[in-house]
Design a protein around this motif. Sequence first.
Motif, mmCIF file in Angstrom:
data_model
loop_
_atom_site.group_PDB
_atom_site.id
_atom_site.type_symbol
_atom_site.label_atom_id
_atom_site.label_comp_id
_atom_site.label_asym_id
_atom_site.label_seq_id
_atom_site.Cartn_x
_atom_site.Cartn_y
_atom_site.Cartn_z
ATOM 1 N N TYR A 120 0.821 -1.218 0.000
ATOM 2 C CA TYR A 120 0.000 0.000 0.000
ATOM 3 C C TYR A 120 0.860 1.275 0.000
ATOM 4 O O TYR A 120 1.875 1.348 0.699
ATOM 5 N N GLY A 172 1.426 4.521 1.325
ATOM 6 C CA GLY A 172 2.252 5.097 2.386
ATOM 7 C C GLY A 172 3.210 4.099 3.021
ATOM 8 O O GLY A 172 4.204 4.497 3.638
ATOM 9 N N LYS A 203 5.789 9.178 2.660
ATOM 10 C CA LYS A 203 5.727 9.439 4.108
ATOM 11 C C LYS A 203 7.035 9.046 4.804
ATOM 12 O O LYS A 203 7.489 9.734 5.724
ATOM 13 N N SER A 224 -4.593 13.285 7.388
ATOM 14 C CA SER A 224 -4.918 12.441 6.236
ATOM 15 C C SER A 224 -6.425 12.434 5.970
ATOM 16 O O SER A 224 -7.227 12.290 6.895
#
Length: 601
Positions: A218, A220, A227, A269
Amino acid sequence: MNAMPPMEAKTTNPAVLAFVEEAKALFKPENVRWCNGTKWEYQELLKSLVDGGTAQWLNPAKRPNSVLVRSDPADVARVEDQTFICSVSKDDAGPTNNWADPAEMKATLTQLYDGAMAGRTMYVVPYSMGPIGSPIAGIGVMVTDSAYAVANMHIMTRVGDKVLAALGNSSDFVRGRHTVGAPLSTPAMADVPWPCNKTKYISHFPETREIWSYGSGYGGNALLGKKCHALRIASVKARDEGWLAEHMLILKLTNPEGNVKYVAAAFPSACGKTNLAMLMPTIPGWKAETIGDDICWMKFGSDGRLYAINPETGFFGVAPGTSNDSNLNAMKTLHANIIYSNVALTDDGDVWWEGMGEPPAHAVDWMRRSWTPASGRPASHPNARFTAPAAQCPVIAKEWEDPAGVPIDAILFGGRRATVVPLVTEALSWRHGTFLGSIMASEKTAAAAGQIGELRRDPMAMLPFCGYHMGDYFQHWINVGETGGSKMPKIFYVNWFRKSPEGKFLWPGYAENSRVLKWIFERCDGTADAVDTPIGKLPAQGALDLNGLSISADALSELMRVDGDGWKAELPLIREHLATFGAKLPAALSEELTALEQRLG
Ligand code: GTP
Ligand code: SPV
Ligand code: MN
């Protein structure tokens, strides 16, 4: 699988070569491919994803050169519980991060990494966060066995030979190791569409500028430039070097006279950064253009002001809720060359998600099941995402890749607050603004695994992204403010999410947020009026441009109300929150809390 031919290293940098050799010895991939960053390579990546069953082409008449990817249902968001800051001293990770001893974490991961890329290609991805050659930019080299991650990195960062050329023989680069943790141990072993592992680790070694990621594909967790590098590792580098690495969009605003201001905004987020970064002002004569939608690196220029770059080249945006009504510029950006993850597939080979508009009569949902509007479940995952080239955004600002960055005039903090926090508040000073950032709270969203809707403190929208002790991070903000003095941006606290007792949003939001931006712009120029309140400066009567907006007087007064009782009730919670930072809580923030308490009476 692994259709892509190997490529030779385009560097003689000994540190890079040693890093790759070591990774190869550990991961034991079938072959190694150095990514050169070309368009051809991107197309090859998409083709290998389609051939391997991870992706499928969308109807080229609807979405040219775009693919749909459906993940494993258990690999859909960042895993904050499994995200670690492995500083030498536990105290340096602070109370808001998971900590692990660096040697122990490396031992654990070395075991998991041993042979983890068997039967797969190890891609070597040299990337730059920020325009190559910019004094604000930074370089990383990532190895990964996920072609999906590489294709996304192509869109999100500057990848390839040009990065190696810029790096030269320097050893100043972030080392990223990533594997999905699904070796194909025997040649006969069949791959799955979305390989991943139930065990996941997103580990950071701030002192040695390393990222070790395991088990997830995924965004991030797997696009290490984003990130992991641009926020967690970069925040530590920024502390060491006197600059700021923040979870902020960057927006260019032009008023009817043609004057320009640049605004950065930190929202947690899935709380509206992409939307604000692309908004279309509803006030005549005003223009808004995008510089970035998620991450902002700011360094002092020779004139003493803070200059910001967007370290990314793409948008990894939340799909649900994006529509022609809410974000037309995003919809226009999404017309071609997109990687869609976990959205629904329509019968004519297009994508659909909740909030896009009229639902199709039939679709295939993100879990590959037949779906109709009567199914009683969403067709797309609430954290479904699009990966889109920033250059395709119709309102991308011409200076978005300027290596010098853009001078920031205002910084906004905000989050989802149903109560207490008014539509907009101007901080009394940098220090007071830092205080407002430090006590920011927001209702949790689907961007991270866990309970949705629960109110949590998310200082500066950096709770999941600060690579060191947040008490030190607050002190760093205070210090940077002292360095910049009167040249620092003004700070504002905004809240588009205040609700009526019936649970309806009181503020129309989206494009109408331009009204708040106008007031902020004019506050920076000293031409708009404000009133002093115990919590900061609010728009004076009539100072907020509401021409042409239909909003009830009741809603407006609630949005602008300083809820003294609400704030007073929150003081003990704020005190408790700040106390978690212990001895590292800057005295300046304790003083701000006391001052707030006194002003509230
Ligand atoms: P990350 O990419 O996760 O960092 O998120 P982001 O901050 O870029 O979030 P984004 O702009 O994608 O916003 C996500 C959600 O917020 C969507 O459901 C939007 O519809 C909603 N949203 C954005 N702006 C507004 C607003 O002004 N008002 C309201 N009510 N909702 C908004
Ligand atoms: C966020 O969660 O804040 C994002 C998406 O921007 S991800 O890159 O997956 O972290
Ligand atoms: Mn984000």
